[in-house]
Write an enzyme that holds these catalytic residues in place. Sequence first.
Site: not given
Length: 493
Positions: A265, A299
């Site tokens: 990720e 993110c």
Amino acid sequence: MTELLPQVQAFLARRHGLHIAGQCVPARSGATLPVYNPAEGEVIAHVPAAAAADVDRAVAAARAAFTGAWSRLRPAEREKLLLRLAELIEAHGEELAQLETLNQGKSIVLSRLLEVGHSVEFCRYMAGWATKIEGSTLDLSIPIGGPYRAFTVREPVGVVGAIIPWNFPLIMALWKIAPTLACGCTVVLKPAEETPLTALRLAELCLEAGIPAGVVNVVTGYGHEAGAALARHPGIDKVAFTGSTEVGKLIGQAALDNMTRFSLELGGKSPVIVLEDMDPAQAAAGAAGAIFFNQGQVCTAGSRLYVQRRRFAAVTEALAELAAGMRIGPGLDPANQINPLVSKRQQERVCGYIELGLAQGARTLCGGAAAVDGPGYFVRPTVLVDVAQNARVVQEEIFGPVVVAMPFDDLDEVAAKANDSAYGLGASIWSNDLRRVLGLIPKIKAGTIWVNSHNMIDPNMPFGGFKQSGIGREMGRAVLDLYTESKSVCIAY
Ligand code: ADP
């Protein structure tokens, strides 16, 4: 100002160790690394700096636990252990929240609501999956040797090496540990060197919850040393990583050498797309939340703002006004809206990007790289305009409270610009025009698309990236695929 609990002060004063096989031990070399309070720029603890020999010990402990009694535990017992862990995290919530704010810098409000609140909910959600892992029955057409009965079973992948970042330390630890345990795996967790404290406390709570020794091991240390040793370790069956795309590629390559399963990720440069029907004040508030939440160290941060030209000036001016009015200060004061970045290195990196943007012709509507009074690692919330789509501040992940704003004319143009990025993690569309929103959704290459919201995460909603934002989906039913292997069984009878 939040007053620190005595147990937080006591925890900070302790001699910290690696958590291996239920024991708290120093690194073999005796090396430690300093842990900072980013609001003050001072050292608050030292933790072991593990090297390859320590990672070996932790992997061996996780392997022994995996092949031992843990593998014979019934799913309902694993569920119960996860529920107990959730209860303990909740019971120690204020302590964990304070530790997180002290170490990571974020607002105590976010630490309570998200680091602790979401972790508890996620742990409970994953507890439920422990008893719901299933395969399927298969009709076969093999013309000889039958008849056949065939089915698939999902088995735990084995020993998991989990490497996590510093932006949401407790949440990231639970995102790895909870599905690992639900699926019957064991884990060696390496927290980020900047933010190891809540992971160390969590390791203690795991034991207190009754999770057998060796099932959850925590190894603190530097990425290039402890992290790299874990990723390339032949004794792990799976590496689960959250962090930068650059490091994710190294981890994927190391894993592939052993054919270790991996999920990544990674970074993002998520667009916030405002269509002209949207009220400018609502759009500005949404854009502010999308980028300034957790100081932009997210993110999925909405770091590119595209506004339809007719509304561009109104939205960006309202956003700049909101940003300029945000109160800057330590996270322990819940009234502060912008808190320090995690480290001096990150502060310098973000300020470097602001200066780079200005050097490439951008203009600040608010903020900028100027220092904020005091010793902490603060950066003012910054809005940049007059930037070209190919500028580095538009293309590269900054991971700070900096948004670049650009106008657009039509939907095909904004879809092309949104996709003109190496990343594809998140995107948001702000509009109440259903026809245009539904037309835009299939055109945007991103793992999550929010409409009239941004950064919203739920345990039941799969999360992960397209393109260079990663491989695999965490959360929801999808996460079970990351920690199990499918086995086909074919019986001739
Ligand atoms: P950032 O650059 O934002 O600090 P990183 O991707 O470097 O993010 O860090 C995320 C996690 O990866 C941290 O736990 C870090 O220690 C670890 N890490 C960094 N470099 C490596 C590496 N070469 N191998 C394995 N893990 C690493």
